[in-house]
Scaffold this active site. Structure first.
Site, PDB file in Angstrom:
ATOM      1  N   SER A  97       0.889  -1.174   0.000  1.00 46.36           N
ATOM      2  CA  SER A  97       0.000   0.000   0.000  1.00 46.36           C
ATOM      3  C   SER A  97       0.919   1.214   0.000  1.00 46.36           C
ATOM      4  CB  SER A  97      -0.894   0.019   1.242  1.00 46.36           C
ATOM      5  OG  SER A  97      -1.704  -1.123   1.286  1.00 46.36           O
ATOM      6  N   LYS A 172      -6.259   3.113  -2.801  1.00 45.59           N
ATOM      7  CA  LYS A 172      -6.086   2.304  -1.581  1.00 45.59           C
ATOM      8  C   LYS A 172      -5.977   3.208  -0.345  1.00 45.59           C
ATOM      9  CE  LYS A 172      -4.941  -0.968   1.282  1.00 45.59           C
ATOM     10  NZ  LYS A 172      -5.952  -1.885   1.820  1.00 45.59           N
ATOM     11  N   LYS A 241       0.239   5.138   8.262  1.00 47.13           N
ATOM     12  CA  LYS A 241       0.910   5.456   6.987  1.00 47.13           C
ATOM     13  C   LYS A 241      -0.117   5.698   5.872  1.00 47.13           C
ATOM     14  CE  LYS A 241       1.683   1.912   4.783  1.00 47.13           C
ATOM     15  NZ  LYS A 241       1.041   1.010   3.847  1.00 47.13           N
TER      16      LYS A 241
HETATM   17  P1  NDP Z   1       4.177  -6.721   8.057  1.00 44.42           P
HETATM   18  O1  NDP Z   1       4.705  -5.661   8.922  1.00 44.42           O
HETATM   19  O2  NDP Z   1       3.473  -7.882   8.647  1.00 44.42           O
HETATM   20  O3  NDP Z   1       5.354  -7.340   7.155  1.00 44.42           O
HETATM   21  C1  NDP Z   1       6.251  -6.501   6.488  1.00 44.42           C
HETATM   22  C2  NDP Z   1       7.155  -7.304   5.578  1.00 44.42           C
HETATM   23  O4  NDP Z   1       8.051  -6.416   4.934  1.00 44.42           O
HETATM   24  C3  NDP Z   1       8.008  -8.343   6.312  1.00 44.42           C
HETATM   25  O5  NDP Z   1       8.252  -9.409   5.437  1.00 44.42           O
HETATM   26  C4  NDP Z   1       9.297  -7.547   6.574  1.00 44.42           C
HETATM   27  O6  NDP Z   1      10.436  -8.366   6.691  1.00 44.42           O
HETATM   28  C5  NDP Z   1       9.386  -6.746   5.313  1.00 44.42           C
HETATM   29  N1  NDP Z   1      10.149  -5.506   5.473  1.00 44.42           N
HETATM   30  C6  NDP Z   1       9.927  -4.524   6.383  1.00 44.42           C
HETATM   31  N2  NDP Z   1      10.785  -3.499   6.172  1.00 44.42           N
HETATM   32  C7  NDP Z   1      11.575  -3.866   5.118  1.00 44.42           C
HETATM   33  C8  NDP Z   1      12.634  -3.236   4.431  1.00 44.42           C
HETATM   34  N3  NDP Z   1      13.062  -2.024   4.774  1.00 44.42           N
HETATM   35  N4  NDP Z   1      13.213  -3.922   3.416  1.00 44.42           N
HETATM   36  C9  NDP Z   1      12.797  -5.136   3.056  1.00 44.42           C
HETATM   37  N5  NDP Z   1      11.781  -5.781   3.668  1.00 44.42           N
HETATM   38  C10 NDP Z   1      11.166  -5.141   4.679  1.00 44.42           C
HETATM   39  O7  NDP Z   1       3.248  -5.989   6.980  1.00 44.42           O
HETATM   40  P2  NDP Z   1       1.969  -6.553   6.213  1.00 44.42           P
HETATM   41  O8  NDP Z   1       2.309  -7.826   5.542  1.00 44.42           O
HETATM   42  O9  NDP Z   1       0.785  -6.469   7.087  1.00 44.42           O
HETATM   43  O10 NDP Z   1       1.774  -5.377   5.127  1.00 44.42           O
HETATM   44  C11 NDP Z   1       2.548  -5.306   3.921  1.00 44.42           C
HETATM   45  C12 NDP Z   1       1.881  -4.242   3.035  1.00 44.42           C
HETATM   46  O11 NDP Z   1       0.537  -4.670   2.742  1.00 44.42           O
HETATM   47  C13 NDP Z   1       1.764  -2.873   3.717  1.00 44.42           C
HETATM   48  O12 NDP Z   1       1.938  -1.851   2.768  1.00 44.42           O
HETATM   49  C14 NDP Z   1       0.335  -2.869   4.252  1.00 44.42           C
HETATM   50  O13 NDP Z   1      -0.161  -1.559   4.419  1.00 44.42           O
HETATM   51  C15 NDP Z   1      -0.374  -3.664   3.168  1.00 44.42           C
HETATM   52  N6  NDP Z   1      -1.625  -4.309   3.577  1.00 44.42           N
HETATM   53  C16 NDP Z   1      -1.695  -5.092   4.716  1.00 44.42           C
HETATM   54  C17 NDP Z   1      -2.896  -5.682   5.087  1.00 44.42           C
HETATM   55  C18 NDP Z   1      -3.042  -6.543   6.313  1.00 44.42           C
HETATM   56  O14 NDP Z   1      -4.194  -6.927   6.640  1.00 44.42           O
HETATM   57  N7  NDP Z   1      -1.970  -6.902   7.030  1.00 44.42           N
HETATM   58  C19 NDP Z   1      -4.131  -5.462   4.289  1.00 44.42           C
HETATM   59  C20 NDP Z   1      -3.916  -4.722   3.082  1.00 44.42           C
HETATM   60  C21 NDP Z   1      -2.720  -4.141   2.761  1.00 44.42           C
HETATM   61  P3  NDP Z   1      10.941  -8.980   8.102  1.00 44.42           P
HETATM   62  O15 NDP Z   1      10.349 -10.346   8.174  1.00 44.42           O
HETATM   63  O16 NDP Z   1      12.432  -8.961   7.973  1.00 44.42           O
HETATM   64  O17 NDP Z   1      10.437  -8.042   9.194  1.00 44.42           O
END
Ligand code: NDP
Length: 306
Positions: A97, A172, A241
Site C-alpha cells: 500500500s 487504496k 501510513k
Molecule cells: P508486516 O509488517 O506484517 O510485514 C512486512 C514485511 O516487509 C516483512 O516481510 C518484513 O520483513 C518486510 N520488510 C519490512 N521493512 C523492510 C525493508 N526495509 N526492506 C525489506 N523488507 C522489509 O506488513 P503486512 O504484511 O501487514 O503489510 C505489507 C503491506 O501490505 C503494507 O503496505 C500494508 O499496508 C499492506 N496491507 C496489509 C494488510 C493486512 O491486513 N496486514 C491489508 C492490506 C494491505 P521482516 O520479516 O524482515 O520483518
C-alpha cells in the site's frame, strides 16, 4: 511455466505468496529476515533465495509486498538489487500500500530497462489473502496488466485497473482513510453511549440495521473490541501510513479536506501511543482512554465485564 518471485513474507504477503506456490509455477521467495523465507520454502512448493537480485533473476513477474514504497525503492539498486538481474520484458507488481510519487520513481528506472511496473495494493485483509479473494487496485499500463493478470488472479478476485502508475496507491489510501474514520467515529460514539448507560451490544445491534453501519460496526467492533480479542492482523503503524498518504493526496490536489487531515493526526497520535506492533483496531483503546469508558464495559485495563 510462469517464473515468479515474491518478496516480503509479512502478515499479508505470506498468505498471498501461498497461492503462487503451486506445481505449475516456478516460485522464488525472498524476505529481509531470511528465516521466514526458509520456513516458507520448507512448507511450500517454493525456493528461498538470499538477495533481491537472486529472486529477480530469470523471472517473468516479481511481486513485492513491503510496508512502504520507499522500502521497495531501496531494493532496486546495487549488486544485490532487483535492477542487477531483472530481465527486460519482466514486470514488477508492487502490492505494497504505497504512495504514488515513490511508485513513479520506482517505475522510471525499470522502464529504461524495458521492465514493466504496476502499483497493485490490495484490500480484503489477511482472511481475504488466505482465501485468495483480495481486491487488487492497479495503477499502470493496461497491456502490462493483461500480461500478468493470471498471476494476480491467484490471490485476487476483483482486479480493477484504476489509471496510470500511482492510481492504485491513491485509491487504496482513500479506502483505508475511510476505514480509519469508521474505527475512530464508531469508538467515539460507543464510548459516549457506554457513559450514557447504553451497552455496546445494544448499540451495535441497532446501528447494524441502521444507516450508521460500516465494516467497523458490523465486524471489527463486535469481533475484536467488545470481545477484547484485538487480534494482530494489520498493524496500526501501517494504517497511520495509509491515512497520511490520503491526507497528502488531498494537499497535493489542493482540496479542502479537514476530516482527512484530522484523521491523519489522530492515527499518528494513536500509533505514537500504542507503538509499532499494535493492531489497527486498537486505536479504539485510545478513544476509550480519552473518554474514560471501556466499550462493552469492564475495568480501565480493558477486560470485559462479562
Ligand atoms: P508486516 O509488517 O506484517 O510485514 C512486512 C514485511 O516487509 C516483512 O516481510 C518484513 O520483513 C518486510 N520488510 C519490512 N521493512 C523492510 C525493508 N526495509 N526492506 C525489506 N523488507 C522489509 O506488513 P503486512 O504484511 O501487514 O503489510 C505489507 C503491506 O501490505 C503494507 O503496505 C500494508 O499496508 C499492506 N496491507 C496489509 C494488510 C493486512 O491486513 N496486514 C491489508 C492490506 C494491505 P521482516 O520479516 O524482515 O520483518
Amino acid at each position: 511455466m510462469p517464473r515468479v518471485a515474491f518478496l516480503g513474507l509479512g502478515a499479508i504477503g505470506t498468505p498471498m505468496a501461498r497461492h503462487l506456490a503451486r506445481p505449475d509455477f516456478d516460485l522464488a521467495v525472498w524476505n529481509r529476515t531470511a528465516a521466514r523465507a526458509e520456513a516458507f520454502a520448507a512448507a511450500h512448493d517454493a525456493r528461498a533465495v538470499t538477495t533481491p537480485a537472486e529472486a529477480a533473476r530469470d523471472r517473468d513477474v516479481v511481486v513485492t509486498c513491503l510496508p512502504v514504497s520507499r522500502d521497495v525503492e531501496s531494493l532496486l539498486a546495487g549488486p544485490d538489487g532487483l535492477l542487477a538481474t531483472m530481465p527486460a520484458g519482466a514486470v514488477l507488481v508492487d502490492c505494497t500500500s504505497g504512495d504514488a510519487a515513490t511508485s513513479r520513481r520506482i517505475a522510471a528506472p525499470l522502464a529504461e530497462r524495458g521492465i514493466g511496473f504496476l502499483d497493485a495494493p490490495v484490500s480484503g485483509g489477511v482472511s481475504g489473502a488466505e482465501q485468495g479473494t483480495l481486491t487488487v487496485m492497479i495503477g499502470g499500463d493496461e497491456a502490462t496488466l493483461a500480461r500478468v493478470r493470471p498471476v494476480i488472479e491467484c490471490f485476487g478476485k476483483k482486479i480493477v485497473h484504476c489509471g496510470a502508475v500511482g492510481a492504485g496507491d491513491a485509491l487504496k489510501a482513500v479506502n483505508n482513510a475511510l476505514l480509519a474514520m469508521h474505527i475512530w467515529g464508531t469508538a467515539e460514539g460507543l464510548v459516549a453511549l457506554e457513559k450514557a448507560g447504553v451497552k455496546a451490544e445494544v448499540a451495535l445491534d441497532v446501528i447494524n440495521t441502521s444507516s450508521g453501519r460500516s465494516n467497523a460496526s458490523m465486524n471489527l467492533f463486535p469481533e475484536r473490541v467488545v470481545t477484547r480479542a484485538f487480534p494482530r492482523t494489520f498493524r496500526l503503524a501501517l494504517l497511520d501510513k495509509d491515512v497520511g498518504i490520503a491526507a497528502e493526496l488531498a494537499r497535493e490536489q489542493r482540496i479542502t479536506a479537514p476530516l482527512l487531515q484530522l484523521t491523519s493526526e489522530l492515527f499518528r497520535m494513536a500509533h505514537h501511543e500504542l507503538g509499532e506492533e499494535a493492531d489497527h483496531v486498537e486505536a479504539a483503546r485510545v478513544v476509550e482512554r480519552l473518554g474514560g469508558a471501556i466499550i462493552g464495559g469492564g475495568d480501565a485495563a480493558g477486560s470485559a465485564s462479562t
